[in-house]
Scaffold this motif. Structure first.
Motif, PDB file in Angstrom:
ATOM      1  N   PHE A   1       1.266   1.810   9.127  1.00 52.98           N
ATOM      2  CA  PHE A   1       2.119   2.485  10.110  1.00 52.98           C
ATOM      3  C   PHE A   1       3.385   1.664  10.364  1.00 52.98           C
ATOM      4  N   ALA A   2       3.254   0.333  10.340  1.00 58.59           N
ATOM      5  CA  ALA A   2       4.438  -0.520  10.484  1.00 58.59           C
ATOM      6  C   ALA A   2       5.368  -0.346   9.292  1.00 58.59           C
ATOM      7  N   ALA A   3       4.798  -0.194   8.087  1.00 57.34           N
ATOM      8  CA  ALA A   3       5.626   0.034   6.904  1.00 57.34           C
ATOM      9  C   ALA A   3       6.376   1.362   7.021  1.00 57.34           C
ATOM     10  N   GLN A   4       5.679   2.408   7.467  1.00 55.60           N
ATOM     11  CA  GLN A   4       6.336   3.698   7.679  1.00 55.60           C
ATOM     12  C   GLN A   4       7.442   3.582   8.722  1.00 55.60           C
ATOM     13  N   PHE A   5       7.168   2.854   9.792  1.00 61.38           N
ATOM     14  CA  PHE A   5       8.139   2.664  10.863  1.00 61.38           C
ATOM     15  C   PHE A   5       9.401   1.992  10.326  1.00 61.38           C
ATOM     16  N   ALA A   6       9.203   0.924   9.521  1.00 59.88           N
ATOM     17  CA  ALA A   6      10.348   0.173   9.009  1.00 59.88           C
ATOM     18  C   ALA A   6      11.094   0.959   7.936  1.00 59.88           C
ATOM     19  N   LEU A   7      10.370   1.541   6.984  1.00 58.48           N
ATOM     20  CA  LEU A   7      11.018   2.217   5.863  1.00 58.48           C
ATOM     21  C   LEU A   7      11.730   3.499   6.306  1.00 58.48           C
ATOM     22  N   SER A   8      11.122   4.243   7.238  1.00 57.46           N
ATOM     23  CA  SER A   8      11.786   5.460   7.718  1.00 57.46           C
ATOM     24  C   SER A   8      13.057   5.113   8.487  1.00 57.46           C
ATOM     25  N   HIS A   9      13.009   4.037   9.269  1.00 57.68           N
ATOM     26  CA  HIS A   9      14.221   3.643   9.997  1.00 57.68           C
ATOM     27  C   HIS A   9      15.271   3.047   9.071  1.00 57.68           C
TER      28      HIS A   9
ATOM     29  N   ILE B   1       0.841  -1.196   0.000  1.00 48.94           N
ATOM     30  CA  ILE B   1       0.000   0.000   0.000  1.00 48.94           C
ATOM     31  C   ILE B   1       0.879   1.249   0.000  1.00 48.94           C
ATOM     32  N   TYR B   2       1.884   1.244   0.831  1.00 54.20           N
ATOM     33  CA  TYR B   2       2.765   2.404   0.995  1.00 54.20           C
ATOM     34  C   TYR B   2       3.436   2.771  -0.330  1.00 54.20           C
ATOM     35  N   LEU B   3       4.077   1.792  -0.956  1.00 62.20           N
ATOM     36  CA  LEU B   3       4.863   2.070  -2.156  1.00 62.20           C
ATOM     37  C   LEU B   3       4.004   2.289  -3.388  1.00 62.20           C
ATOM     38  N   ALA B   4       2.731   1.893  -3.338  1.00 69.42           N
ATOM     39  CA  ALA B   4       1.823   2.128  -4.468  1.00 69.42           C
ATOM     40  C   ALA B   4       1.116   3.479  -4.373  1.00 69.42           C
ATOM     41  N   THR B   5       1.316   4.214  -3.272  1.00 70.69           N
ATOM     42  CA  THR B   5       0.641   5.496  -3.056  1.00 70.69           C
ATOM     43  C   THR B   5       1.626   6.632  -3.300  1.00 70.69           C
ATOM     44  N   PRO B   6       1.376   7.491  -4.305  1.00 71.90           N
ATOM     45  CA  PRO B   6       2.349   8.537  -4.645  1.00 71.90           C
ATOM     46  C   PRO B   6       2.724   9.437  -3.480  1.00 71.90           C
ATOM     47  N   ARG B   7       1.742   9.879  -2.676  1.00 71.70           N
ATOM     48  CA  ARG B   7       2.072  10.797  -1.581  1.00 71.70           C
ATOM     49  C   ARG B   7       2.949  10.115  -0.534  1.00 71.70           C
ATOM     50  N   LEU B   8       2.806   8.796  -0.391  1.00 70.70           N
ATOM     51  CA  LEU B   8       3.633   8.092   0.585  1.00 70.70           C
ATOM     52  C   LEU B   8       5.022   7.801   0.029  1.00 70.70           C
ATOM     53  N   ARG B   9       5.136   7.623  -1.268  1.00 68.74           N
ATOM     54  CA  ARG B   9       6.487   7.561  -1.849  1.00 68.74           C
ATOM     55  C   ARG B   9       7.190   8.898  -1.650  1.00 68.74           C
ATOM     56  N   GLY B  10       6.419   9.996  -1.761  1.00 69.18           N
ATOM     57  CA  GLY B  10       6.982  11.308  -1.452  1.00 69.18           C
ATOM     58  C   GLY B  10       7.390  11.426  -0.003  1.00 69.18           C
ATOM     59  N   LEU B  11       6.559  10.883   0.899  1.00 67.76           N
ATOM     60  CA  LEU B  11       6.882  10.908   2.326  1.00 67.76           C
ATOM     61  C   LEU B  11       8.164  10.130   2.602  1.00 67.76           C
ATOM     62  N   LEU B  12       8.320   8.977   1.967  1.00 69.02           N
ATOM     63  CA  LEU B  12       9.544   8.195   2.164  1.00 69.02           C
ATOM     64  C   LEU B  12      10.764   8.976   1.690  1.00 69.02           C
ATOM     65  N   SER B  13      10.624   9.686   0.593  1.00 65.32           N
ATOM     66  CA  SER B  13      11.728  10.505   0.094  1.00 65.32           C
ATOM     67  C   SER B  13      12.085  11.603   1.086  1.00 65.32           C
ATOM     68  N   LEU B  14      11.061  12.213   1.692  1.00 65.68           N
ATOM     69  CA  LEU B  14      11.311  13.255   2.695  1.00 65.68           C
ATOM     70  C   LEU B  14      11.887  12.659   3.980  1.00 65.68           C
ATOM     71  N   ASN B  15      11.548  11.405   4.273  1.00 67.02           N
ATOM     72  CA  ASN B  15      12.179  10.726   5.414  1.00 67.02           C
ATOM     73  C   ASN B  15      13.684  10.606   5.192  1.00 67.02           C
ATOM     74  N   LEU B  16      14.077  10.412   3.931  1.00 70.61           N
ATOM     75  CA  LEU B  16      15.505  10.361   3.618  1.00 70.61           C
ATOM     76  C   LEU B  16      16.158  11.709   3.919  1.00 70.61           C
ATOM     77  N   THR B  17      15.460  12.805   3.593  1.00 73.86           N
ATOM     78  CA  THR B  17      15.995  14.142   3.858  1.00 73.86           C
ATOM     79  C   THR B  17      16.148  14.391   5.358  1.00 73.86           C
ATOM     80  N   THR B  18      15.092  14.113   6.127  1.00 75.00           N
ATOM     81  CA  THR B  18      15.157  14.379   7.573  1.00 75.00           C
ATOM     82  C   THR B  18      16.184  13.489   8.255  1.00 75.00           C
ATOM     83  N   SER B  19      16.301  12.242   7.809  1.00 73.06           N
ATOM     84  CA  SER B  19      17.279  11.359   8.449  1.00 73.06           C
ATOM     85  C   SER B  19      18.706  11.790   8.112  1.00 73.06           C
ATOM     86  N   ALA B  20      18.928  12.312   6.906  1.00 72.44           N
ATOM     87  CA  ALA B  20      20.273  12.743   6.522  1.00 72.44           C
ATOM     88  C   ALA B  20      20.740  13.917   7.382  1.00 72.44           C
TER      89      ALA B  20
END
Length: 467
Positions: A369-377, A231-250
């Protein structure tokens, strides 16, 4: 006197506009108020354990304590990334309250055992168990809040309060630990951690949580394992969120790992100055989180998060230039810079729960939420070692430049994946469904074509590319 009264009145008006009181709308819900209290208490306990663990590592390993903590942090990230989807799949059809309570009791048991360890591998094993329990607790807890607070504005306030809870943990736990260490040894801090997790479990037990229908048919385990990620990776806004997670983590990894080096080596200051620098970062984050509910009433999440992420990468390049030119700003300006970085960091992170909420049905929220937890970490799993080992191998200027480029790539990817004109309600069709399918009948579309808030689920497995 008149000027003093006017100034006082001005401050009162500004405080009202700051809208801290608006948080009462979320806190007036007794179930959420209890869960938030449980979160704060557990976070304070976790903060005490973080400090106690550092002292325990030094007691066992001496000057190698940093390597011990680095290994423990690596284990934490590996556990989060690897176990969060697995545990979400295993507990998907279980009531959330027993899942939350069991996780708290496991964390309390681990904290109770930590003072008695006598070898480093004991620490690593117990940290694995502790983080495995957290990898189950945190996504389930986060997925419960939108079911308790149905109203979007109220839920946004809850997200801001959650961000504040994490910031307060970073600010209050060190102060509380310092006071406690005046009268007890560091082993006693673990008792505070145990108490925090036990109180959290009792508070969760005291409330009635919404029952979420999971559907009459259980998915195969393999499908449940990847359901949230799909669900996460098939949703454009959540792919955007994952990309922004990369920015905040960096950028966040550089701040969290290297602030101590900047303060003590470059500025030549002591431990108190380090606390002040982290307080500036946390204070900026808190101020941003407090402003977020009001801001998101007038702006879309994308219009807040993308500019904030852009500013965040801009700060990284500014730091790289300052380090390379060996012209660090005066100490007050450095604190102001750290506060602005904290504000931009929080502005990206705080609205993320809203995106997850509108991108899933209630029954799918634990998985997403578990997907967000895992992918952001997973992002932090890359950026933490880069910030730490890169600082030693390449020096701070090149390290922050590399992390800034990584953060900028996240901004570009988010802009690409998350269209500016993305709508929540999308007109689409289902040529694969028969005319009498319940989904088509429910939306009363003309033939197979209709419009509604679009999320990825069993009837909508691919995001439409056009109307």
């Amino acid at each position: 006197m008149l000027r003093s009264v006017s100034t006082s009145r001005c401050f009162k008006v500004m405080w009202k506009r700051f809208r801290l009181a608006r948080m009462n709308k979320a806190l007036s819900n007794p179930t959420y108020r209890t869960l938030f209290t449980a979160q704060v208490i557990a976070l304070l306990g976790t903060g005490l354990m973080t400090i106690a663990l550092g002292l325990l590592a030094y007691d066992l390993a001496g000057d190698a304590a940093g390597a011990v903590l680095g290994t423990a942090l690596f284990i934490k990230m590996i556990t989060y990334v690897g176990l969060s989807p697995l545990l979400a799949a295993l507990t998907e059809r279980l009531p959330r309250k027993p899942v939350l309570i069991t996780a708290d009791l496991i964390r309390a048991s681990v904290a109770l055992a930590l003072p008695f360890v006598s070898a480093l591998w004991h620490i690593y094993g117990l940290i694995f168990l502790l983080q495995a329990a957290s990898a189950s607790f945190t996504p389930a807890f986060q997925a419960t809040i939108p079911d308790v607070l149905k109203d979007e504005d109220t839920y946004t306030q809850a997200l801001s309060l959650s961000r504040l809870a994490y910031d307060l943990e970073n600010l209050l736990s060190p102060a509380l630990a310092s006071l406690l260490l005046l009268v007890i040894s560091f082993h006693g801090l673990f008792a505070g951690t145990v108490l925090g997790f036990l109180l959290s479990a009792l508070l969760v037990q005291s409330v009635s949580l919404p029952v979420v229908q999971t559907g009459p048919t259980a998915r195969p385990f393999r499908e449940r394992l990847m359901h949230g990620t799909r669900i996460y990776l098939a949703t454009p806004r959540l792919r955007g969120l994952l990309s922004l997670n990369l920015t905040t983590s960096a950028i966040g990894a550089f701040v969290l790992v290297n602030t101590v080096v900047i303060v003590k080596s470059d500025y030549g200051m002591g431990d108190g100055a380090l606390g002040l620098a982290m307080a500036a970062f946390g204070g900026g984050s808190m101020a941003s989180a407090l402003l977020m509910p009001r801001l998101l009433q007038h702006m879309r999440e994308r219009d807040v998060m993308l500019p904030a992420a852009t500013f965040l990468t801009g700060f990284a390049f500014l730091l790289a230039g300052l380090f390379w030119g060996e012209t660090l700003p005066a100490w007050p300006l450095f604190l102001a810079l750290w506060g602005m970085i904290g504000a931009a960091y929080s502005a990206v992170l705080t609205p993320s729960g809203r995106l997850l909420r509108v991108s899933s049905h209630a029954k799918d929220r634990p998985a997403i939420f578990a997907a967000q937890f895992a992918l952001s970490h997973a992002c932090w799993l890359v950026t933490y070692p880069l910030a730490g080992w890169g600082g030693q191998a390449f020096g701070l200027p090149l390290t922050i430049l590399i992390l800034g480029m990584l953060g900028l790539s996240g901004v570009f990817l988010a802009t690409w994946y998350w269209p500016k004109k993305a709508e929540r309600e999308i007109e689409h069709s289902h040529p694969e469904l028969p005319p009498d399918h319940p989904h088509l009948l429910a939306h009363k579309g003309k033939g197979a074509r209709h419009i509604h808030a679009f999320v990825i689920d069993d009837e909508h497995r691919v995001w439409p590319t056009h109307g």
